[in-house]
Design a protein around this motif. Sequence first.
Motif, PDB file in Angstrom:
ATOM      1  N   GLY A   9      -1.762   8.515  -3.648  1.00  0.00           N
ATOM      2  CA  GLY A   9      -1.930   7.350  -2.853  1.00  0.00           C
ATOM      3  C   GLY A   9      -3.526   7.643  -2.328  1.00  0.00           C
ATOM      4  N   SER A  43       1.127   5.497   0.802  1.00  0.00           N
ATOM      5  CA  SER A  43       1.203   5.330  -0.592  1.00  0.00           C
ATOM      6  C   SER A  43       0.700   4.077  -1.217  1.00  0.00           C
ATOM      7  CB  SER A  43       2.842   5.206  -0.821  1.00  0.00           C
ATOM      8  OG  SER A  43       3.291   3.967  -0.478  1.00  0.00           O
ATOM      9  N   ASP A  66       2.039   1.790  -2.633  1.00  0.00           N
ATOM     10  CA  ASP A  66       2.788   0.813  -2.498  1.00  0.00           C
ATOM     11  C   ASP A  66       2.532   0.102  -1.182  1.00  0.00           C
ATOM     12  OD1 ASP A  66       4.010   0.964  -5.092  1.00  0.00           O
ATOM     13  OD2 ASP A  66       5.692   2.291  -4.048  1.00  0.00           O
ATOM     14  N   GLN A  67       2.079   0.845  -0.297  1.00  0.00           N
ATOM     15  CA  GLN A  67       1.549   0.495   1.049  1.00  0.00           C
ATOM     16  C   GLN A  67       0.421  -0.420   1.080  1.00  0.00           C
ATOM     17  OE1 GLN A  67       2.554   4.360   3.088  1.00  0.00           O
ATOM     18  NE2 GLN A  67       2.512   3.097   4.782  1.00  0.00           N
ATOM     19  N   SER A 110      -2.368  -3.242   0.349  1.00  0.00           N
ATOM     20  CA  SER A 110      -2.532  -4.592  -0.235  1.00  0.00           C
ATOM     21  C   SER A 110      -3.671  -4.668  -1.035  1.00  0.00           C
ATOM     22  CB  SER A 110      -2.592  -5.300   1.045  1.00  0.00           C
ATOM     23  OG  SER A 110      -1.200  -5.113   1.677  1.00  0.00           O
ATOM     24  N   ARG A 145      -0.087  -2.212 -10.421  1.00  0.00           N
ATOM     25  CA  ARG A 145       0.771  -1.820  -9.562  1.00  0.00           C
ATOM     26  C   ARG A 145       0.975  -3.022  -8.291  1.00  0.00           C
ATOM     27  NH1 ARG A 145       1.580   3.773  -8.821  1.00  0.00           N
ATOM     28  NH2 ARG A 145       2.662   3.537  -6.940  1.00  0.00           N
ATOM     29  N   GLY A 146       0.268  -4.135  -8.456  1.00  0.00           N
ATOM     30  CA  GLY A 146       0.250  -5.198  -7.479  1.00  0.00           C
ATOM     31  C   GLY A 146      -0.717  -5.005  -6.290  1.00  0.00           C
ATOM     32  N   VAL A 147      -1.728  -4.090  -6.445  1.00  0.00           N
ATOM     33  CA  VAL A 147      -2.618  -4.009  -5.592  1.00  0.00           C
ATOM     34  C   VAL A 147      -3.881  -4.900  -5.826  1.00  0.00           C
ATOM     35  CG1 VAL A 147      -4.340  -2.462  -4.335  1.00  0.00           C
ATOM     36  CG2 VAL A 147      -1.999  -1.705  -4.875  1.00  0.00           C
TER      37      VAL A 147
END
Length: 269
Positions: free
Chosen positions: A197, A238, A240-241, A243, A262-264
């Motif tokens: 991350g 990480s 995942d945190q 945006s 990964r959706g970022v």
Amino acid sequence: MKVIEDNRKLTDAFDDLYLAERRRAIVELVQTQGRVAVAELSQRFGVSEVTIRADLQALAEQKLLVRTHGGAVRMDNDLGEMALALRRQRQVKEKSRIGQAGAERIEEGDAVFLDSSSTSLAIAHHLKRHRYVTVVTNSLEVVHELFDAPGVDVVLVGGVLQRETASFVGAHGLEEIARLNLQKGFFGAHGVDLLAGLTDVSPDEAAVKRPIAALCRQVIAVLDATKWGRVGVASFASLDQVSVIITDAGAPGEMVAAVRARGVEVAIV
């Protein structure tokens, strides 16, 4: 026409001579005083601050001094100030564009966090005309940059002064910060990695960023292209945190695609 051309050549020669003399005098002042300010030099030599900044940049490129915010310091000056100055000299244009893009995401009424990175400092520079914004920061440089921004309230995170980064570490008073609704947190990093991350080379800095990142509704990484694929000693968020990552066109395409998968959101400026 020949007379006009000869006069022009003579004027150019005098200008070049004065330029060389002024820059030599600036170097002597830096060596004597240890540091100089743009405003002081402008008044001393009777030229604009724009001209002085160009002088300082040229001298910095010749390794005769080190540029700082608002002036310059001697090459062998205080290590903490040197570290800050050198950080600001890296990827200057890219950081300015990233800073502007970050500032454009801050809306009226927002409370945001700006860390002690040079890229967050670039965001602060572009916030001068914003109104009804609250900036939480652990950076003395960000505080200084926003001193003349009347529409921006500044909250300083307490702690122990780390001179190398002109920031406070230890994050004293996080209980008070936790009561604020931090819509966005802007974080520079030593690097971004798919597994690690966002990371920092300073465990103390990471220890400040980690709990504050957890408080932010949006974690926005502000990273120039050189930071992709690098891993520092301490992780503070990480993937995942995260945006959004705001970066420049030099970012590696394959890794950008993997992060987006990964959706970022990755915004390239």
